[in-house]
Design an enzyme around this catalytic site. Structure first.
Site, PDB file in Angstrom:
ATOM      1  N   LYS A  72      46.942 -36.538  83.551  1.00 13.27           N
ATOM      2  CA  LYS A  72      47.203 -36.273  84.977  1.00 13.27           C
ATOM      3  C   LYS A  72      47.969 -34.964  85.151  1.00 13.27           C
ATOM      4  O   LYS A  72      47.627 -34.154  86.020  1.00 13.27           O
ATOM      5  CB  LYS A  72      47.977 -37.444  85.589  1.00 13.27           C
ATOM      6  CG  LYS A  72      47.202 -38.767  85.561  1.00 13.27           C
ATOM      7  CD  LYS A  72      47.924 -39.873  86.307  1.00 13.27           C
ATOM      8  CE  LYS A  72      49.212 -40.303  85.616  1.00 13.27           C
ATOM      9  NZ  LYS A  72      48.964 -40.900  84.285  1.00 13.27           N
ATOM     10  N   THR A  73      49.003 -34.751  84.346  1.00 12.42           N
ATOM     11  CA  THR A  73      49.764 -33.502  84.447  1.00 12.42           C
ATOM     12  C   THR A  73      48.898 -32.309  84.073  1.00 12.42           C
ATOM     13  O   THR A  73      48.944 -31.256  84.721  1.00 12.42           O
ATOM     14  CB  THR A  73      51.007 -33.562  83.539  1.00 12.42           C
ATOM     15  OG1 THR A  73      51.820 -34.670  83.915  1.00 12.42           O
ATOM     16  CG2 THR A  73      51.824 -32.282  83.656  1.00 12.42           C
ATOM     17  N   ASP A 117      54.887 -36.107  90.227  1.00 14.32           N
ATOM     18  CA  ASP A 117      54.630 -37.172  89.261  1.00 14.32           C
ATOM     19  C   ASP A 117      55.325 -38.462  89.703  1.00 14.32           C
ATOM     20  O   ASP A 117      56.371 -38.415  90.357  1.00 14.32           O
ATOM     21  CB  ASP A 117      55.144 -36.748  87.882  1.00 14.32           C
ATOM     22  CG  ASP A 117      54.538 -37.564  86.759  1.00 14.32           C
ATOM     23  OD1 ASP A 117      53.577 -38.314  87.002  1.00 14.32           O
ATOM     24  OD2 ASP A 117      55.027 -37.451  85.611  1.00 14.32           O
ATOM     25  N   THR A 166      51.135 -44.112  87.962  1.00 13.96           N
ATOM     26  CA  THR A 166      50.662 -45.113  87.007  1.00 13.96           C
ATOM     27  C   THR A 166      50.466 -46.460  87.676  1.00 13.96           C
ATOM     28  O   THR A 166      49.956 -47.388  87.050  1.00 13.96           O
ATOM     29  CB  THR A 166      51.669 -45.263  85.850  1.00 13.96           C
ATOM     30  OG1 THR A 166      52.965 -45.571  86.398  1.00 13.96           O
ATOM     31  CG2 THR A 166      51.760 -43.975  85.046  1.00 13.96           C
ATOM     32  N   ARG A 225      47.397 -38.159  74.561  1.00 11.86           N
ATOM     33  CA  ARG A 225      48.778 -37.817  74.198  1.00 11.86           C
ATOM     34  C   ARG A 225      49.164 -38.471  72.878  1.00 11.86           C
ATOM     35  O   ARG A 225      49.801 -37.852  72.021  1.00 11.86           O
ATOM     36  CB  ARG A 225      49.742 -38.241  75.304  1.00 11.86           C
ATOM     37  CG  ARG A 225      51.212 -37.902  74.998  1.00 11.86           C
ATOM     38  CD  ARG A 225      52.118 -38.445  76.070  1.00 11.86           C
ATOM     39  NE  ARG A 225      51.847 -37.839  77.359  1.00 11.86           N
ATOM     40  CZ  ARG A 225      52.295 -38.326  78.515  1.00 11.86           C
ATOM     41  NH1 ARG A 225      53.008 -39.448  78.531  1.00 11.86           N
ATOM     42  NH2 ARG A 225      52.026 -37.718  79.654  1.00 11.86           N
TER      43      ARG A 225
END
Length: 353
Positions: A72-73, A117, A166, A225
């Site tokens: 997402k980032t 975020d 999330t 990640r």
């Protein structure tokens, strides 16, 4: 890949210095063409951005939802890069007052991307201010208190808000409906993670074969990640205890050292399963009791370990508590207790019930 030699040198230098945070940032794709996986979201977002560029307009507000570590980032940074705009990064928990948000919004440049975020954790007053900012590019700044307070309208330059969450279900409908594009990030398939690992290995100047990449991908929980983090740890092992080349055997041995098993379970995951099976006969058991048994906070077990165990089919949530599945017993090599006539495990509760 559109990486120049200087970028490659910085990545390798950061890796040599052990700067994992810097390496992780450097491994992020820089445009949609480099971004691996999330095909539907990527194609839809590509249309949104290209149309905005052709109109010479600011892109619509974007909401990205999904589990941590899915990109997402990274996508927010790609949106800014594709639009040729600067990006401002903050988070919901950092905005506790409407004034905090007003200060950020009033300093934005025209066309700038604001990445927010964990947007579902923003305070309610700030959230209500954001409604008007997103729709009308205006905020009302309250000056004074009590009956003498006045609202001063403040015009904002057009900007693009990229919200990440999330837990999309916690977003109120008025906020969710103000996003022009909503994308849900899915977990990655093993073959997609292999592509991520091969790309990252090339940027890190690490030699890895297909079997080694597959071994790491299979233990990465469907999350890029985690795949990149495990790759860096396997790289360390290969550098110190092997010849620097990552194959299946080296990857498997390295991940065993770091307590990541063949299904991607780590120390906490196995501790939860072992407590559930060995101490409570497979359940049902309450979450708080289970957390005490493994020496962790309730929130840690619920938010870190439990989602993956449920997704892997090793644990189930029931009205009476957490219950281990047959797959959990098989994974730990244990034999489930004999079932009673009524389907219970035959164990008595604390008070003989």
């Amino acid at each position: 890949m559109n990486w120049d030699d200087e970028s490659d040198d910085r990545i390798v230098a950061a890796a040599a210095d052990g700067e994992d945070t810097a390496v992780e940032a450097a491994l992020r794709p820089k445009d949609l063409g480099e971004f691996v996986g999330q095909e539907k979201v990527r194609q839809q977002l590509d249309l949104v951005l290209k149309a905005a560029r052709q109109r010479g307009a600011t892109a619509d507000h974007v909401l990205l939802s999904g589990a941590p570590g899915l990109g997402k980032t990274t996508l927010s940074m790609i949106i800014a890069a594709e639009m040729g705009a600067p990006i401002r990064i903050t988070s919901g928990p950092a905005i506790q007052h409407a004034g905090d948000l007003a200060a950020i919004l009033s300093s934005l440049q025209e066309g700038e991307v604001l990445f927010l975020d964990e947007i579902h954790r923003m305070s309610r007053p700030a959230e209500e201010m954001l409604y008007m900012a997103m729709e009308d590019f205006r905020v009302d700044v309250i000056v004074g208190k009590g009956p003498g307070a006045t609202a001063i309208p403040l015009e904002l330059p057009p900007f693009t808000l990229v919200g990440a969450t999330t837990r999309a279900g916690l977003l109120p409908p008025p906020l969710r409906d103000r996003f022009g594009f909503t994308g849900h990030m899915e977990f990655y398939a093993p073959e997609e993670l292999e592509r991520v690992i091969h790309r990252s290995a090339g940027l890190l100047d690490v030699e890895i074969d297909t079997a080694g990449a597959a071994e790491i991908a299979g233990r990465s929980r469907g999350t890029p990640r985690i795949a990149n983090r495990l790759l860096r740890r396997v790289r360390d092992y290969a550098q110190v205890r092997a010849d620097g080349v990552i194959n299946r055997e080296v990857a498997g041995t390295a991940l065993k050292v770091y307590e990541v098993d063949e299904r991607g379970l780590d120390r906490l995951d196995r501790a939860v399963l072992e407590a559930l099976l060995k101490l409570f006969g497979g359940g049902p058991v309450g979450l708080s009791t289970l957390a005490v048994a493994v020496g962790e906070e309730r929130e840690t077990v619920e938010e870190v370990a439990e989602p993956f165990l449920v997704r892997e089919g090793l644990l189930a949530r029931t009205p009476r508590g957490r219950v281990a599945t047959p797959a959990a017993w098989a994974h730990l090599g244990l034999v489930p207790p004999q079932q009673g006539v009524n389907g219970s495990s035959g164990q008595q509760g604390l008070f003989g019930t």
